[in-house]
Design a protein around this motif. Structure first.
Motif, short mmCIF file in Angstrom:
data_model
loop_
_atom_site.label_atom_id
_atom_site.label_comp_id
_atom_site.label_asym_id
_atom_site.label_seq_id
_atom_site.Cartn_x
_atom_site.Cartn_y
_atom_site.Cartn_z
N ALA A 156 -32.37 -30.76 -13.95
CA ALA A 156 -32.28 -31.92 -12.95
C ALA A 156 -33.33 -33.15 -13.37
O ALA A 156 -32.99 -34.46 -13.21
CB ALA A 156 -32.93 -31.24 -11.58
N MET A 157 -34.34 -32.68 -14.06
CA MET A 157 -35.33 -33.91 -14.54
C MET A 157 -34.54 -34.95 -15.45
O MET A 157 -34.76 -36.14 -15.12
CB MET A 157 -36.53 -33.08 -15.24
N VAL A 158 -33.79 -34.36 -16.11
CA VAL A 158 -33.15 -35.19 -17.27
C VAL A 158 -31.99 -36.06 -16.50
O VAL A 158 -31.89 -37.25 -16.76
CB VAL A 158 -32.31 -34.26 -18.35
N ARG A 159 -31.38 -35.40 -15.50
CA ARG A 159 -30.33 -36.23 -14.53
C ARG A 159 -31.03 -37.06 -13.98
O ARG A 159 -30.61 -38.31 -13.75
CB ARG A 159 -29.67 -35.25 -13.74
N ILE A 160 -32.28 -36.97 -13.38
CA ILE A 160 -32.99 -38.01 -12.59
C ILE A 160 -33.40 -39.22 -13.66
O ILE A 160 -33.52 -40.30 -13.25
CB ILE A 160 -34.20 -37.51 -12.14
N ALA A 161 -33.91 -38.76 -14.84
CA ALA A 161 -34.04 -39.89 -15.77
C ALA A 161 -32.88 -40.65 -16.02
O ALA A 161 -33.09 -42.12 -16.18
CB ALA A 161 -34.56 -39.29 -17.10
#
Length: 381
Positions: A29-34
């Motif tokens: 999710a953190m990667v998707r947010i970035a």
């Protein structure tokens, strides 16, 4: 003016349905947010560094290297790199490597961390936090700026004829922000080196951070890096946005009330009144964020915390759409129009490289200054 988001990478149960993401889901999710941050036109994505549950980002450069391969414009940063418990040699090498992989789209924020048990896990004593931060950073700067380093200090084994590899991209070390919520010694350190100072500006009243930033600005000028108003300042902030203000309050309240950090404390109304947290419409976020300049002067970087307290990924992505479409364009226009010409932008790899080239070639620098002066005269005729 740079705008972006920062994450602490918490794994928190969603209080509205009782579901808890796995570590794998949270990391993805953190990667998707970035990626979404770049998609909606933000400038910066910053990740924290933690080595204890319920947080997952224990290896920021691993995550940022992966994001670097999937983005083209986003500046990749940290919302804390632990200068106290990490070996400066490892920081020097990891972030230089990341610089090369990201073609220079890298800076970082030094911090001491606020979790006491982490220190002994890495062989350090939290009571030595400030001396560790000062000594380790002094060594890090030399490792990035000197090809061969001889060094001896208090907290690690000596170095003899040591070369950190790879060398910084184009010979330009990553720009460093120093983050602190309470320590004037860290503000002093940032000012001494002419680095940036980042005030998290989330959990404490504005008056507290006004004192820290004012102190940093005065000391920045004292050390000859420019006037106090030219000091490089970054601010944190929090927002939860919906087109209609009451919808934002209704939706965010259970997340706030049960958040591990500030849940079960002051009410949401009290917290929004006393801190930068804004819950409401895009215009309300714009209005409150514009007051930051009134409190702290012109500044260079604004990061928002958007993905905490158990908020599901879908909601966070919706928040970023609203932030990128309705909030940031207005803030960018307003703050840039208010900023005097002598206030610098946030340093980037490109600007630092150009400054280094000018310093190495005084004739070129003089020619550039003359051309700039001529252009200024022509513009006023």
């Amino acid at each position: 003016m740079q705008f972006g988001i920062f994450t602490v990478g918490d794994v928190t149960t969603d209080p509205t349905n009782g579901t808890t993401p796995t570590e794998h889901e949270r990391i993805k999710a953190m990667v998707r947010i970035a990626l979404k941050a770049e998609e909606v036109g933000l400038d910066v994505f910053a990740t924290g560094e933690h080595h204890n549950p319920p947080f997952v980002p224990s290896s920021p450069t691993t995550m940022l290297g992966h994001i670097a391969a999937r983005t083209s414009k986003l500046i990749l940063s940290t919302s804390t790199t632990l200068i106290t418990t990490n070996d400066p040699v490892k920081i020097a090498e990891d972030f230089a490597m990341l610089q090369h992989l990201a073609d220079g789209r890298v800076d970082l924020m030094m911090g001491r961390g606020n979790t006491g048990p982490v220190y002994p896990w890495f062989g350090q004593d939290i009571r030595q936090g400030i001396p560790l931060a000062i000594e380790n950073y002094a060594l890090l700067r030399r490792l990035w700026r000197e090809d061969v380093v001889d060094w001896e200090g208090k907290f690690r084994t000596p170095l003899q004829g040591f070369t950190s590899t790879p060398r910084p991209l184009d010979g330009i070390p990553p720009f460093v922000w120093h983050g602190s919520i309470r320590s004037p010694e860290i503000a002093e350190q940032a000012a001494y080196y002419g680095d940036g100072f980042f005030a998290n500006h989330i959990f404490w009243p504005t008056s507290h951070f006004q004192q820290l930033i004012s102190f940093y600005r005065r000391r920045f000028e004292h050390y000859g890096h420019g006037s106090a108003d030219q000091a490089i300042v970054g601010l944190g902030g929090q927002a939860f946005i919906r087109p209609k203000s009451q919808d934002a309050w209704n939706e965010f309240r259970p997340y706030f009330d049960n958040a591990p950090v500030y849940g079960h404390g002051p009410s949401l109304e009290e917290f929004t009144e006393q801190t930068p947290l804004t819950v409401g419409s895009p215009q309300e976020v714009i209005d409150k964020t514009l007051t930051f300049r009134e409190h702290f002067g012109d500044y260079q970087r604004q990061l928002f915390l958007m993905d905490h307290a158990g908020l599901p990924l879908k909601t966070v992505l919706e928040q970023l759409d609203l932030l990128g479409e309705h909030v940031i364009p207005v803030l960018r226009k307003e703050l840039d129009s208010l900023r005097p010409a002598h206030i610098p932008d946030a340093p980037t790899h490109a600007s630092l490289k150009a400054a280094a080239a000018s310093a190495a070639d005084p004739a070129s620098a003089a020619a550039s200054a003359s051309a700039a002066a001529s252009a200024s005269v022509e513009a006023t005729v």
